[in-house]
Write an enzyme that holds these catalytic residues in place. Structure first.
Site, PDB file in Angstrom:
ATOM      1  N   THR A  45       0.728  -1.209   0.005  1.00 19.74           N
ATOM      2  CA  THR A  45      -0.042   0.214   0.007  1.00 19.74           C
ATOM      3  C   THR A  45       0.821   1.295  -0.113  1.00 19.74           C
ATOM      4  O   THR A  45       1.889   1.198   0.689  1.00 19.74           O
ATOM      5  CB  THR A  45      -0.817  -0.126   1.250  1.00 19.74           C
ATOM      6  OG1 THR A  45      -1.964  -1.162   1.048  1.00 19.74           O
ATOM      7  CG2 THR A  45      -1.737   1.230   1.643  1.00 19.74           C
TER       8      THR A  45
ATOM      9  N   ASN B 256      -3.026 -10.521   6.933  1.00 17.44           N
ATOM     10  CA  ASN B 256      -2.765  -9.299   7.511  1.00 17.44           C
ATOM     11  C   ASN B 256      -3.878  -8.638   8.015  1.00 17.44           C
ATOM     12  O   ASN B 256      -3.984  -7.496   8.367  1.00 17.44           O
ATOM     13  CB  ASN B 256      -2.265  -8.244   6.500  1.00 17.44           C
ATOM     14  CG  ASN B 256      -0.919  -8.495   5.779  1.00 17.44           C
ATOM     15  OD1 ASN B 256      -0.314  -9.710   6.225  1.00 17.44           O
ATOM     16  ND2 ASN B 256      -0.415  -7.793   5.073  1.00 17.44           N
TER      17      ASN B 256
ATOM     18  N   TYR C 270      -7.133  -8.677   7.407  1.00 15.25           N
ATOM     19  CA  TYR C 270      -8.386  -7.936   6.810  1.00 15.25           C
ATOM     20  C   TYR C 270      -9.520  -8.758   6.576  1.00 15.25           C
ATOM     21  O   TYR C 270      -9.345  -9.987   7.347  1.00 15.25           O
ATOM     22  CB  TYR C 270      -7.892  -7.407   5.593  1.00 15.25           C
ATOM     23  CG  TYR C 270      -6.821  -6.139   5.839  1.00 15.25           C
ATOM     24  CD1 TYR C 270      -6.963  -5.274   6.208  1.00 15.25           C
ATOM     25  CD2 TYR C 270      -5.514  -6.710   5.110  1.00 15.25           C
ATOM     26  CE1 TYR C 270      -6.004  -4.252   6.658  1.00 15.25           C
ATOM     27  CE2 TYR C 270      -4.497  -5.507   5.317  1.00 15.25           C
ATOM     28  CZ  TYR C 270      -4.599  -4.434   6.146  1.00 15.25           C
ATOM     29  OH  TYR C 270      -3.654  -3.603   6.640  1.00 15.25           O
TER      30      TYR C 270
ATOM     31  N   ASN D  14      -0.329 -15.066  11.616  1.00 16.09           N
ATOM     32  CA  ASN D  14      -0.169 -13.558  11.690  1.00 16.09           C
ATOM     33  C   ASN D  14      -1.146 -12.926  12.722  1.00 16.09           C
ATOM     34  O   ASN D  14      -2.352 -12.677  12.840  1.00 16.09           O
ATOM     35  CB  ASN D  14      -0.215 -13.048  10.210  1.00 16.09           C
ATOM     36  CG  ASN D  14       0.298 -11.339  10.145  1.00 16.09           C
ATOM     37  OD1 ASN D  14       0.484 -10.953  11.180  1.00 16.09           O
ATOM     38  ND2 ASN D  14       0.219 -10.891   8.937  1.00 16.09           N
TER      39      ASN D  14
END
Length: 372
Positions: free
Chosen positions: A39, A191, A193, A245
């Protein structure tokens, strides 16, 4: 239910190096070095990529594969300032400029679709929308808004019908990606999301067919992947995961079982699976044994942007990965393939310019030719 079945095998007559070509799904890659998704928060009006975006990716087209920055598949999927989408005609047209420039340089580029889920803030969304999630569980995280960082809010729990709509949004955005000239789509299941939130045992507290058991918690990821595979073809569809994660307040009970189960429920013949490691090489090795398709590995990065080192090209020669992905190294070195082949030197990434801003720290990193 997602069909079970064998995945397309990757057959090698001898162990390749990172500089050898590869066939990944329907894509012929000139080498096995991928640019990982990063990003950059530089989208223009209407959450569209700009001419600088096109220049940025075209500069890095010597990569065997470019995976774009996260692109939201719907308005409510946006979780950060100035990130691009693929849900409007204007966005499709702007991305076509990017893909044309990458292809003109001989590159291959796939769009990473990311729905941020509960990560985000109402200040980023129009018309009174609030972030959505599998369950109304607030993340212990902050989001940067135009007024500075703000705490996450309690998200709206997706109803079964809204889950179907969200899956349709991913499929529609995937079709838009192909219309925009992308070579394929990568789904962001990592991650912390939305897809990852459904996999998580703390973000997903549902008691219906999308929660409560490991098999149910992998269902959303499997159904999104299936829907996109049906929309654009499985051999143009990839999935990114990051086992164990804990980013943005994620918990995975027994990640070994979770990801073994997920693999069993993915559709056959996907282009690839992309693992963002967080120190669990043992899970990567388990996935390598179970997964018969192409495997991209982003070795042991620590966010932001990853910390994979030049020596990590060895994961290809060692047989762990078919393709190795680099984050900040590609960000700072547009000619990274050449530099890796030469053994360096390498530009250092400027972390102060990772997010937002202009061309500085974006399109002005020098190549070897420019530095003499």
């Amino acid at each position: 239910m997602v069909p079970y079945g064998p995945h397309a095998p990757v057959k090698e007559t001898s162990m390749p190096t990172a500089f050898d070509p590869a066939r990944v799904g329907d894509l012929d890659l000139r080498n096995r070095l991928a640019m990982a998704p990063m990003t950059r928060s530089r989208a223009g009006a209407g959450n569209t990529p700009t001419d600088l975006t096109a220049q940025y990716y075209a500069q890095r087209a010597s990569a065997g594969l470019i995976v774009t920055e996260a692109i939201q598949p719907s308005i409510v999927g946006q979780g950060y300032l100035d990130t691009p989408g693929l849900h409007s005609e204007e966005q499709v047209a702007a991305w076509r400029v990017v893909t044309d420039k990458v292809h003109a340089e001989g590159g291959r580029i796939v769009a990473q679709l990311m729905h941020s889920g509960r990560i985000g803030h109402p200040d980023l969304l129009p018309d009174g929308l609030i972030p959505v999630a599998p369950s109304p569980v607030k993340a212990d995280a902050k989001t940067f808004t135009k007024d500075g960082p703000k705490d996450s809010v309690v998200p709206h729990e997706l109803s079964p019908r809204e889950i179907e709509t969200t899956i349709d949004d991913f499929a529609s955005a995937a079709r838009n990606a192909i219309a925009a000239g992308f070579d394929g789509v990568e789904l962001h299941g990592a991650n912390g999301y939305l897809i990852h939130q459904f996999l998580s045992s703390n973000a997903n507290t549902r008691s219906d067919r999308y929660g409560a058991t490991v098999t149910n918690r992998v269902r959303f990821a499997a159904e999104v992947t299936q829907a996109v595979a049906e929309a654009i073809g499985p051999r143009r569809t990839g999935l990114r995961v990051s086992p164990d994660n804990t980013l943005v307040d994620i918990v995975e009970d027994d990640p070994e079982t979770l990801y073994a189960t997920l693999l069993d429920h993915l559709p056959a013949e996907l282009a690839y699976l992309h693992i963002m490691e967080v120190g669990r090489r043992d899970i990567t090795q388990m996935i390598r044994r179970q997964w018969n398709g192409a495997l991209i590995v982003n070795p042991h990065p620590s966010l932001p942007m990853g910390t994979a080192t030049p020596e990590d090209i060895s994961v290809v020669a060692d047989g762990l990965a078919d393709v190795v992905a680099f984050g900040s190294l590609f960000l700072a070195n547009p000619d990274l393939v050449r530099r890796l082949h030469a053994g360096g030197p390498f530009n250092e990434p400027d972390r102060a310019t990772f997010y937002g801003g202009d061309h500085r720290g974006y399109t002005d990193y020098p190549t070897l030719d420019a530095t003499g």
